[in-house]
Scaffold this motif. Structure first.
Motif, PDB file in Angstrom:
ATOM      1  N   VAL A   1     -33.008  21.525  -6.247  1.00  0.00           N
ATOM      2  CA  VAL A   1     -31.825  20.666  -6.412  1.00  0.00           C
ATOM      3  C   VAL A   1     -31.046  21.168  -7.624  1.00  0.00           C
ATOM      4  CG1 VAL A   1     -32.859  18.649  -5.285  1.00  0.00           C
ATOM      5  CG2 VAL A   1     -33.142  18.971  -7.751  1.00  0.00           C
ATOM      6  N   PRO A   2     -29.777  20.778  -7.767  1.00  0.00           N
ATOM      7  CA  PRO A   2     -28.902  21.427  -8.738  1.00  0.00           C
ATOM      8  C   PRO A   2     -29.268  21.286 -10.212  1.00  0.00           C
ATOM      9  CG  PRO A   2     -27.610  20.265  -7.081  1.00  0.00           C
ATOM     10  CD  PRO A   2     -29.031  19.854  -6.882  1.00  0.00           C
ATOM     11  N   ALA A   3     -29.927  20.212 -10.627  1.00  0.00           N
ATOM     12  CA  ALA A   3     -30.019  19.938 -12.057  1.00  0.00           C
ATOM     13  C   ALA A   3     -31.424  19.537 -12.499  1.00  0.00           C
ATOM     14  CB  ALA A   3     -29.014  18.852 -12.444  1.00  0.00           C
ATOM     15  N   PRO A   4     -32.322  20.507 -12.695  1.00  0.00           N
ATOM     16  CA  PRO A   4     -33.625  20.185 -13.280  1.00  0.00           C
ATOM     17  C   PRO A   4     -33.456  19.793 -14.741  1.00  0.00           C
ATOM     18  CG  PRO A   4     -33.344  22.560 -13.194  1.00  0.00           C
ATOM     19  CD  PRO A   4     -32.151  21.955 -12.491  1.00  0.00           C
ATOM     20  N   THR A   5     -34.294  18.860 -15.214  1.00  0.00           N
ATOM     21  CA  THR A   5     -34.124  18.364 -16.573  1.00  0.00           C
ATOM     22  C   THR A   5     -35.277  18.700 -17.518  1.00  0.00           C
ATOM     23  OG1 THR A   5     -35.004  16.224 -15.877  1.00  0.00           O
ATOM     24  CG2 THR A   5     -32.596  16.468 -15.913  1.00  0.00           C
TER      25      THR A   5
ATOM     26  N   PHE B   1     -44.803  20.295 -13.101  1.00  0.00           N
ATOM     27  CA  PHE B   1     -43.976  19.187 -12.630  1.00  0.00           C
ATOM     28  C   PHE B   1     -42.612  19.281 -13.310  1.00  0.00           C
ATOM     29  CE2 PHE B   1     -48.072  17.697 -11.400  1.00  0.00           C
ATOM     30  CZ  PHE B   1     -47.860  16.858 -10.321  1.00  0.00           C
ATOM     31  N   VAL B   2     -41.570  18.975 -12.565  1.00  0.00           N
ATOM     32  CA  VAL B   2     -40.207  19.067 -13.100  1.00  0.00           C
ATOM     33  C   VAL B   2     -39.414  17.840 -12.674  1.00  0.00           C
ATOM     34  CG1 VAL B   2     -38.097  20.439 -13.267  1.00  0.00           C
ATOM     35  CG2 VAL B   2     -40.294  21.590 -12.932  1.00  0.00           C
ATOM     36  N   THR B   3     -38.802  17.179 -13.650  1.00  0.00           N
ATOM     37  CA  THR B   3     -37.897  16.070 -13.359  1.00  0.00           C
ATOM     38  C   THR B   3     -36.494  16.615 -13.097  1.00  0.00           C
ATOM     39  OG1 THR B   3     -37.626  15.827 -15.746  1.00  0.00           O
ATOM     40  CG2 THR B   3     -39.170  14.334 -14.658  1.00  0.00           C
ATOM     41  N   SER B   4     -35.622  15.764 -12.575  1.00  0.00           N
ATOM     42  CA  SER B   4     -34.253  16.193 -12.273  1.00  0.00           C
ATOM     43  C   SER B   4     -33.305  15.004 -12.395  1.00  0.00           C
ATOM     44  CB  SER B   4     -34.171  16.797 -10.864  1.00  0.00           C
ATOM     45  OG  SER B   4     -34.510  15.834  -9.871  1.00  0.00           O
ATOM     46  N   LEU B   5     -32.028  15.295 -12.437  1.00  0.00           N
ATOM     47  CA  LEU B   5     -31.030  14.226 -12.463  1.00  0.00           C
ATOM     48  C   LEU B   5     -30.227  14.233 -11.166  1.00  0.00           C
ATOM     49  CD1 LEU B   5     -27.929  15.457 -13.047  1.00  0.00           C
ATOM     50  CD2 LEU B   5     -28.868  15.750 -15.338  1.00  0.00           C
TER      51      LEU B   5
END
Length: 302
Positions: free
Chosen positions: A240-244, A257-261
């Protein structure tokens, strides 16, 4: 270290701004926040048993405490949160409460047992370097460590605790410092990388056991892996476009693990804002805990 990561969505939450994932090895679970909604979350590594807490004062970042509680950065304060009762049990410190245009942002517990947290300038049309990076002790002492930042981010320590990585998402740059794990003293500041929108403005980050620095390139849809000297080893494409922010989790610390907005113009069917995971060939650095042992018997001050 040439390899590709295969990310899968493990928790389809579609948060506004999911951030600050932290692996709790005692509970074998993941904690994270949704900054946009002011919520704190817990879930198993499979995505099951999801719990959400809505917090007055917001939720910006977090770390683990020795007692099993969490140290939590809210908009202008650092508090202790008890996952057992679902309540904030103590205010530790206030940071920049007099500044209406800044808030706390990325925060992590360092090898020194203190909570390191930075601020950010929230005004989109007038982003000035008025933010700072702070060190907060369990006793509530607040020390300003780095100034002249627009958006403090990317905190991570080398596995041996002697190097601190730190970024300004609006610099946009990544710096490294020599770090004294006994005292929290910084020295020898060095620019690791200068970035741009196309390469990925640096958001949250993590380090691996080999000393590499994994940075969420939030503007480019990538997870950038840098060597300790700043060489870009690999830009891993994100689904997805925007990992945080990435974090290493699991008993072997080899699951990233990676969060995103979730941008406002995101298509309805997109899982942007969710939590993703991929297996990594290298283990992550161990997570540190906030040394709150002296606070266990003290009275609540909140």
């Amino acid at each position: 270290m040439s390899f590709d990561l295969t990310f899968e969505c493990v928790l389809d939450l579609r948060c506004a701004v999911a951030e600050s994932p932290v692996y709790d090895e005692r509970r074998n679970c993941l904690f994270f926040v949704d900054v946009g909604q002011g919520t704190l979350h817990r879930a198993d590594l499979s995505g099951a048993d999801h719990i959400e807490w809505s917090l007055e004062g917001g939720a910006c970042s977090l770390g683990l405490a020795r007692s099993g509680r969490l140290v939590l950065a809210q908009r202008d304060r650092v508090v202790l949160f008890d996952p057992g009762s679902g309540a904030i049990v103590r205010k530790i410190a206030e940071i920049e409460p007099e500044r209406p245009h800044t808030r706390l942002n990325d925060g992590k517990v360092g090898p020194d047992g203190a909570f390191w947290v930075g601020t950010m300038h929230e005004v989109a049309v007038d982003r000035r370097p008025i933010a700072s990076l702070y060190r907060v002790t369990p006793a509530g002492a607040v020390e300003c460590k780095v100034e002249n930042i627009v958006c403090s981010n990317g905190l991570a320590w080398s596995a041996d605790g002697t190097v601190l990585f730190h970024s300004d998402s609006r610099g946009p740059w990544i710096d490294r410092w020599r770090f004294d794990p006994a005292t929290g003293e910084l020295s020898g500041r060095k620019r690791l990388a200068d970035l741009d929108e196309g390469r990925g403005r640096p958001d949250g980050a993590a380090t691996d056991a080999d000393g590499n620095y994994w940075s969420a390139g939030v503007s480019a849809g990538v997870i950038n892996c840098f060597s300790p000297e700043g060489r870009l080893i690999k830009a891993h494409l994100f689904p997805v476009p925007a990992p945080t922010m990435p974090c290493f989790a699991g008993p072997d610390r080899r699951t990233l693990f990676v969060t995103s907005l979730r941008p406002t113009d995101t298509a309805k069917e997109s899982p942007a804002g969710s939590i993703f995971a991929a297996r990594s060939p290298v283990a992550g650095a161990a997570v540190h805990r906030f040394d709150d042992r002296r606070l266990l018997t003290s009275r609540t001050l909140f």
